[in-house]
Design a protein around this motif. Structure first.
Motif, PDB file in Angstrom:
ATOM      1  N   LYS A 230       0.819  -1.215   0.000  1.00  0.00           N
ATOM      2  CA  LYS A 230       0.000   0.000   0.000  1.00  0.00           C
ATOM      3  C   LYS A 230       0.847   1.256   0.000  1.00  0.00           C
ATOM      4  O   LYS A 230       0.311   2.352  -0.016  1.00  0.00           O
ATOM      5  CB  LYS A 230      -0.834   0.077   1.288  1.00  0.00           C
ATOM      6  CG  LYS A 230      -1.970  -0.858   1.374  1.00  0.00           C
ATOM      7  CD  LYS A 230      -2.684  -0.629   2.698  1.00  0.00           C
ATOM      8  CE  LYS A 230      -3.789  -1.662   2.817  1.00  0.00           C
ATOM      9  NZ  LYS A 230      -4.507  -1.598   4.030  1.00  0.00           N
ATOM     10  N   GLU A 231       2.153   1.088   0.114  1.00  0.00           N
ATOM     11  CA  GLU A 231       3.025   2.254   0.267  1.00  0.00           C
ATOM     12  C   GLU A 231       3.654   2.620  -1.069  1.00  0.00           C
ATOM     13  O   GLU A 231       4.131   1.750  -1.806  1.00  0.00           O
ATOM     14  CB  GLU A 231       4.142   1.976   1.292  1.00  0.00           C
ATOM     15  CG  GLU A 231       3.643   1.683   2.699  1.00  0.00           C
ATOM     16  CD  GLU A 231       3.191   0.251   2.890  1.00  0.00           C
ATOM     17  OE1 GLU A 231       3.417  -0.581   1.980  1.00  0.00           O
ATOM     18  OE2 GLU A 231       2.580  -0.047   3.937  1.00  0.00           O
ATOM     19  N   LYS A 232       3.677   3.902  -1.344  1.00  0.00           N
ATOM     20  CA  LYS A 232       4.184   4.376  -2.626  1.00  0.00           C
ATOM     21  C   LYS A 232       5.634   3.937  -2.860  1.00  0.00           C
ATOM     22  O   LYS A 232       5.979   3.443  -3.942  1.00  0.00           O
ATOM     23  CB  LYS A 232       4.085   5.904  -2.673  1.00  0.00           C
ATOM     24  CG  LYS A 232       4.540   6.482  -3.983  1.00  0.00           C
ATOM     25  CD  LYS A 232       4.060   7.903  -4.187  1.00  0.00           C
ATOM     26  CE  LYS A 232       4.391   8.331  -5.602  1.00  0.00           C
ATOM     27  NZ  LYS A 232       3.576   9.372  -6.124  1.00  0.00           N
TER      28      LYS A 232
ATOM     29  N   ASN B 216       0.299   5.461  -8.429  1.00  0.00           N
ATOM     30  CA  ASN B 216      -0.859   6.212  -7.945  1.00  0.00           C
ATOM     31  C   ASN B 216      -2.179   5.587  -8.382  1.00  0.00           C
ATOM     32  O   ASN B 216      -3.171   5.656  -7.653  1.00  0.00           O
ATOM     33  CB  ASN B 216      -0.776   7.669  -8.410  1.00  0.00           C
ATOM     34  CG  ASN B 216       0.094   8.495  -7.473  1.00  0.00           C
ATOM     35  OD1 ASN B 216       0.835   7.945  -6.663  1.00  0.00           O
ATOM     36  ND2 ASN B 216       0.013   9.808  -7.572  1.00  0.00           N
TER      37      ASN B 216
ATOM     38  N   LEU C  63      -2.709   2.913  -5.848  1.00  0.00           N
ATOM     39  CA  LEU C  63      -3.065   3.513  -4.554  1.00  0.00           C
ATOM     40  C   LEU C  63      -4.499   4.027  -4.572  1.00  0.00           C
ATOM     41  O   LEU C  63      -5.237   3.886  -3.606  1.00  0.00           O
ATOM     42  CB  LEU C  63      -2.109   4.667  -4.222  1.00  0.00           C
ATOM     43  CG  LEU C  63      -0.676   4.258  -3.873  1.00  0.00           C
ATOM     44  CD1 LEU C  63       0.200   5.495  -3.677  1.00  0.00           C
ATOM     45  CD2 LEU C  63      -0.650   3.390  -2.615  1.00  0.00           C
ATOM     46  N   CYS C  64      -4.886   4.620  -5.698  1.00  0.00           N
ATOM     47  CA  CYS C  64      -6.229   5.184  -5.798  1.00  0.00           C
ATOM     48  C   CYS C  64      -7.286   4.091  -5.992  1.00  0.00           C
ATOM     49  O   CYS C  64      -8.233   3.992  -5.205  1.00  0.00           O
ATOM     50  CB  CYS C  64      -6.273   6.178  -6.961  1.00  0.00           C
ATOM     51  SG  CYS C  64      -7.923   6.851  -7.234  1.00  0.00           S
TER      52      CYS C  64
ATOM     53  N   ASN D 251      -8.044   3.228  -2.364  1.00  0.00           N
ATOM     54  CA  ASN D 251      -8.880   4.420  -2.090  1.00  0.00           C
ATOM     55  C   ASN D 251      -8.118   5.646  -1.614  1.00  0.00           C
ATOM     56  O   ASN D 251      -8.644   6.439  -0.830  1.00  0.00           O
ATOM     57  CB  ASN D 251      -9.956   4.093  -1.051  1.00  0.00           C
ATOM     58  CG  ASN D 251     -11.096   3.334  -1.670  1.00  0.00           C
ATOM     59  OD1 ASN D 251     -11.552   3.670  -2.773  1.00  0.00           O
ATOM     60  ND2 ASN D 251     -11.528   2.293  -1.006  1.00  0.00           N
ATOM     61  N   LYS D 252      -6.885   5.806  -2.052  1.00  0.00           N
ATOM     62  CA  LYS D 252      -6.127   7.009  -1.652  1.00  0.00           C
ATOM     63  C   LYS D 252      -6.466   8.145  -2.624  1.00  0.00           C
ATOM     64  O   LYS D 252      -6.568   7.926  -3.841  1.00  0.00           O
ATOM     65  CB  LYS D 252      -4.624   6.731  -1.714  1.00  0.00           C
ATOM     66  CG  LYS D 252      -4.199   5.570  -0.851  1.00  0.00           C
ATOM     67  CD  LYS D 252      -3.604   6.050   0.428  1.00  0.00           C
ATOM     68  CE  LYS D 252      -3.317   4.914   1.303  1.00  0.00           C
ATOM     69  NZ  LYS D 252      -2.489   4.446   2.006  1.00  0.00           N
ATOM     70  N   ASP D 253      -6.568   9.334  -2.073  1.00  0.00           N
ATOM     71  CA  ASP D 253      -6.892  10.502  -2.909  1.00  0.00           C
ATOM     72  C   ASP D 253      -5.629  11.085  -3.539  1.00  0.00           C
ATOM     73  O   ASP D 253      -5.157  12.162  -3.146  1.00  0.00           O
ATOM     74  CB  ASP D 253      -7.604  11.563  -2.058  1.00  0.00           C
ATOM     75  CG  ASP D 253      -8.959  11.070  -1.593  1.00  0.00           C
ATOM     76  OD1 ASP D 253      -9.614  10.326  -2.352  1.00  0.00           O
ATOM     77  OD2 ASP D 253      -9.360  11.432  -0.472  1.00  0.00           O
ATOM     78  N   VAL D 254      -5.067  10.339  -4.477  1.00  0.00           N
ATOM     79  CA  VAL D 254      -3.830  10.778  -5.138  1.00  0.00           C
ATOM     80  C   VAL D 254      -4.116  11.009  -6.625  1.00  0.00           C
ATOM     81  O   VAL D 254      -5.033  10.392  -7.184  1.00  0.00           O
ATOM     82  CB  VAL D 254      -2.709   9.728  -4.974  1.00  0.00           C
ATOM     83  CG1 VAL D 254      -2.247   9.668  -3.519  1.00  0.00           C
ATOM     84  CG2 VAL D 254      -3.167   8.358  -5.437  1.00  0.00           C
TER      85      VAL D 254
ATOM     86  N   LYS E  23     -11.114  15.462  -1.820  1.00  0.00           N
ATOM     87  CA  LYS E  23     -10.886  14.571  -0.672  1.00  0.00           C
ATOM     88  C   LYS E  23     -12.056  13.596  -0.518  1.00  0.00           C
ATOM     89  O   LYS E  23     -13.221  13.989  -0.555  1.00  0.00           O
ATOM     90  CB  LYS E  23     -10.719  15.376   0.614  1.00  0.00           C
ATOM     91  CG  LYS E  23      -9.512  16.306   0.595  1.00  0.00           C
ATOM     92  CD  LYS E  23      -8.195  15.547   0.684  1.00  0.00           C
ATOM     93  CE  LYS E  23      -6.997  16.370   0.269  1.00  0.00           C
ATOM     94  NZ  LYS E  23      -6.609  16.304  -1.155  1.00  0.00           N
TER      95      LYS E  23
END
Ligand code: SF4
Length: 231
Positions: free
Chosen positions: A106-108, A123, A126-127, A131-134, A174
Motif C-alpha cells: 500500500k506504500e508508494k 498512484n 493507490l487510488c 482508495n487514496k486521494d492521489v 478529498k
C-alpha cells in the motif's frame, strides 16, 4: 467557487453520462488492479478488456503468475503487443512473493520498487485499489489541463513535471479520488479528445480557456456571418 474546484466538481457530476465500463473497474483486488494498469500502458483499453478477464481467471494470484511459463504468458497477452510485458508481469509477481508476502503493498515507495512501475501506475494502484486521494497524470490528463487551465509545462516530458503532479494533486477531491480520477480519464478519452474535442456538448465549456479562444478565432474568421463554431 474557484475554477479548480468547479473543474473537479463538474467532472464528477457529469461522469455518469460518459463513464466507461471496464472489467478492472469491477474489482477491488489490488493484484488484479496492478495487472490491469501494467496491461493498459501504451495499449488500447478495448484490447485490454478482451485479455484481462481471462488472464486474471488463469493467474489469480502472484504465485500462479510466478510459476507460469514465459512462452505461455506471451501467448496469453499477445494481443496487447509490447512483448516484454510478459516478462515484467512474471518478475513483479516474484517480487511480490519475495518481498511483500504475496501482497501488493500500500506504500508508494514500495510500489515503486516493482519492475517497470512508475508514478502513474503507483498512484493508479493507490487510488483504485486502496482508495487514496492521489492524482494520476498521463498525456491525456495533461491535454485537458492545457486546454481548460492554459497550463503549460516547461519540461520536455510534462509527465515527469513535479509541478504538474502537484497541480493535479490539488484538484483531487478529498474522499472522492477514485471517482474523480476515473472521470478525468474518461472525459479525456471521450469528450476532450486529442482531435476534434466535443466542446459543444462539454459541461466545462463555459470556463474553458481553449473553448473561449476557439470562439474568438471562429468569430473573427466568420466576420459578417453571425455563426460561431469550434475550429
Ligand atoms: S470545452 Fe472543449 S477543450 Fe474545453 S474542456 Fe471541454 S472538450 Fe475540452
Amino acid at each position: 467557487m474557484t475554477k479548480e474546484k468547479l473543474f473537479a466538481t463538474k467532472l464528477c457530476l457529469h461522469y455518469k453520462n460518459y463513464r466507461r465500463n471496464f472489467p478492472w473497474r469491477k474489482t477491488k483486488n489490488p493484484f488484479y488492479i496492478l495487472i490491469s494498469e501494467i496491461m493498459l500502458q501504451k495499449t488500447d483499453a478495448r484490447k485490454v478488456s478482451e485479455v484481462f478477464p481471462h488472464f486474471i481467471a488463469k493467474y489469480s494470484s502472484p504465485h500462479a503468475l510466478s510459476i507460469a511459463r514465459l512462452s505461455i504468458l506471451r501467448k496469453d497477452i499477445f494481443l496487447l503487443g509490447i512483448h516484454d510485458r510478459a516478462n515484467r508481469l512474471k518478475k513483479i509477481s516474484k517480487i511480490l512473493i519475495a518481498k511483500f508476502n504475496g501482497h501488493v503493498p500500500k506504500e508508494k515507495d514500495k510500489l515503486l520498487t516493482l519492475k517497470g512501475v512508475g508514478d502513474y501506475i503507483t498512484n493508479a494502484v493507490l487510488c483504485f485499489a486502496f482508495n487514496k486521494d492521489v492524482p494520476i497524470v498521463d498525456a491525456n490528463v495533461i491535454r485537458v489541463f492545457e486546454r481548460f487551465f492554459s497550463l503549460k509545462s516547461k519540461k520536455l516530458r510534462p509527465r515527469t513535471d513535479k509541478l504538474i503532479w502537484q497541480f493535479a494533486g490539488d484538484l483531487v477531491p478529498k474522499g472522492n479520488g477514485k471517482e474523480y480520477n476515473r472521470a478525468i480519464l474518461d472525459f479525456a478519452a471521450l469528450i476532450c479528445t486529442a482531435i476534434n474535442p466535443s466542446c459543444l456538448r462539454c459541461h466545462l465549456s463555459k470556463k474553458c480557456d481553449y473553448f473561449a479562444t476557439s470562439l474568438i478565432i471562429s468569430s473573427t474568421k466568420a466576420s459578417g456571418s453571425k455563426k460561431l463554431s469550434i475550429t
